[in-house]
Design an enzyme around this catalytic site. Sequence first.
Site, PDB file in Angstrom:
ATOM      1  N   GLN A   1       8.208  -2.550  17.513  1.00 16.22           N
ATOM      2  CA  GLN A   1       9.047  -2.412  16.046  1.00 16.22           C
ATOM      3  C   GLN A   1      10.526  -2.656  14.723  1.00 16.22           C
ATOM      4  O   GLN A   1      11.453  -2.433  15.385  1.00 16.22           O
ATOM      5  CB  GLN A   1       8.539  -3.699  14.449  1.00 16.22           C
ATOM      6  CG  GLN A   1       9.296  -3.693  13.354  1.00 16.22           C
ATOM      7  CD  GLN A   1       8.460  -4.423  12.625  1.00 16.22           C
ATOM      8  OE1 GLN A   1       7.750  -5.728  12.315  1.00 16.22           O
ATOM      9  NE2 GLN A   1       8.255  -3.878  11.335  1.00 16.22           N
TER      10      GLN A   1
ATOM     11  N   GLY B   1       8.406   1.306   8.798  1.00 16.55           N
ATOM     12  CA  GLY B   1       7.773   2.005   9.288  1.00 16.55           C
ATOM     13  C   GLY B   1       7.334   2.708  10.417  1.00 16.55           C
ATOM     14  O   GLY B   1       7.540   1.593  11.515  1.00 16.55           O
TER      15      GLY B   1
ATOM     16  N   GLY C   1       2.307   3.062   2.196  1.00 20.82           N
ATOM     17  CA  GLY C   1       3.140   2.908   3.078  1.00 20.82           C
ATOM     18  C   GLY C   1       4.541   2.689   2.412  1.00 20.82           C
ATOM     19  O   GLY C   1       4.906   3.151   2.650  1.00 20.82           O
ATOM     20  N   HIS C   2       3.989   0.945   2.391  1.00 19.22           N
ATOM     21  CA  HIS C   2       5.289   0.790   1.739  1.00 19.22           C
ATOM     22  C   HIS C   2       6.088   1.669   0.470  1.00 19.22           C
ATOM     23  O   HIS C   2       6.946   1.708   0.689  1.00 19.22           O
ATOM     24  CB  HIS C   2       4.971  -0.760   1.142  1.00 19.22           C
ATOM     25  CG  HIS C   2       4.059  -1.671   1.985  1.00 19.22           C
ATOM     26  ND1 HIS C   2       3.272  -2.329   1.777  1.00 19.22           N
ATOM     27  CD2 HIS C   2       5.124  -2.168   3.105  1.00 19.22           C
ATOM     28  CE1 HIS C   2       2.611  -3.224   2.751  1.00 19.22           C
ATOM     29  NE2 HIS C   2       3.953  -3.355   3.485  1.00 19.22           N
TER      30      HIS C   2
ATOM     31  N   HIS D   1       0.753  -0.993  -0.149  1.00 17.83           N
ATOM     32  CA  HIS D   1      -0.514   0.044  -0.075  1.00 17.83           C
ATOM     33  C   HIS D   1       0.698   1.535   0.037  1.00 17.83           C
ATOM     34  O   HIS D   1       1.818   1.301   0.247  1.00 17.83           O
ATOM     35  CB  HIS D   1      -0.527   0.122   1.253  1.00 17.83           C
ATOM     36  CG  HIS D   1      -0.214  -0.143   1.966  1.00 17.83           C
ATOM     37  ND1 HIS D   1       0.662   0.405   3.219  1.00 17.83           N
ATOM     38  CD2 HIS D   1      -0.509  -1.397   3.829  1.00 17.83           C
ATOM     39  CE1 HIS D   1       0.879   0.243   3.973  1.00 17.83           C
ATOM     40  NE2 HIS D   1       0.171  -1.523   4.612  1.00 17.83           N
TER      41      HIS D   1
HETATM   42  O1  PAF Z   1       7.087  -4.879   9.173  1.00 17.07           O
HETATM   43  C1  PAF Z   1       7.079  -5.555   8.191  1.00 17.07           C
HETATM   44  O2  PAF Z   1       6.201  -6.115   7.621  1.00 17.07           O
HETATM   45  C2  PAF Z   1       7.318  -7.270   8.122  1.00 17.07           C
HETATM   46  O3  PAF Z   1       7.823  -7.253   9.565  1.00 17.07           O
HETATM   47  C3  PAF Z   1       8.990  -6.949   7.825  1.00 17.07           C
HETATM   48  C4  PAF Z   1      10.358  -6.212   8.652  1.00 17.07           C
HETATM   49  C5  PAF Z   1       9.155  -7.014   6.588  1.00 17.07           C
HETATM   50  C6  PAF Z   1      10.044  -8.437   8.693  1.00 17.07           C
HETATM   51  O4  PAF Z   1       9.170  -9.604   7.660  1.00 17.07           O
END
Ligand code: PAF
Length: 286
Positions: free
Chosen positions: A156, A150, A36-37, A34
Amino acid sequence: MKQVTQVSQLKQEIADARANGKRIAFVPTMGALHDGHLSLVDQVRTEENFVVASIFVNPLQFNDPSDYENYPQSLGVDARLLSDRGVDVLFLPEPETVYPEQPNLITPEQIETNVSLGLEGEHRPGHFSGVLTVVSRLFDLITPDIAAFGKKDAQQLALIRSLVSHQLASGRRMPLKIIAGETIRDDHGLALSSRNARLDSEQLEIARTINVALASCDGKADVEAAIGEAKSLLSDEIKLDYLEIVDPATFEPVSGDYEGSAIALFAGYVGQVRLIDNREISIKGS
Ligand code: PAF
């Protein structure tokens, strides 16, 4: 954009780019892309950078097998979006390419941080070990100079920063800059997430109360009252895992007399779909 599945091809592309004086910028994803990516790609795509994106739905980070099985996939569309956005290489590994041997799980305890103890760490046992393991493995394969993540996955992001600092300090990794991308929201404030694809129109309306609830915490004097009010703004249809206000450095809940920057975080279920979101807020203190 080249699509590569094998490590040898990937390494060749990266070696050629470095020979051409490029820095390697990496955007790891699990697909179902989406804005965001794509905004992460925009952040790292410059003249000097060779951009590698990956799509790998990492089995190790799913504590719920049905979440893994139902994770949305849209490879054809994703590849077109990344190519249009100027990505140079899309790495599409199979699980046995990422994990040729039984992986040695990296646990948050190993990187000596308490950030993982609450919130997602508490509600999704093993999740962060899976994330840190795959991120470290992908960093080993891609050897990026820059990597983008993100802010929607705030905990994370904090753990990945700690992992990189820890690995740099121990000489395990070359310098690597972590870049944070802002959470992108729809016109109604709902944080974009790959999992939103599993919501119907009624569930989308329900999910849109999450941002309203989190935003209401900003500028409040009393932490408990702010949390109470925020919870009352959430749709009754949401099954709440947590709504907390934490210190951005430690991710530990802040107490009643706290004053300063904080993060309000949410996790809960809309139907079968688990969503998370957060907002950077300020607590004024009483
Ligand atoms: O944020 C994500 O989409 C996942 O946790 C990542 C960082 C790609 C690791 O699989």
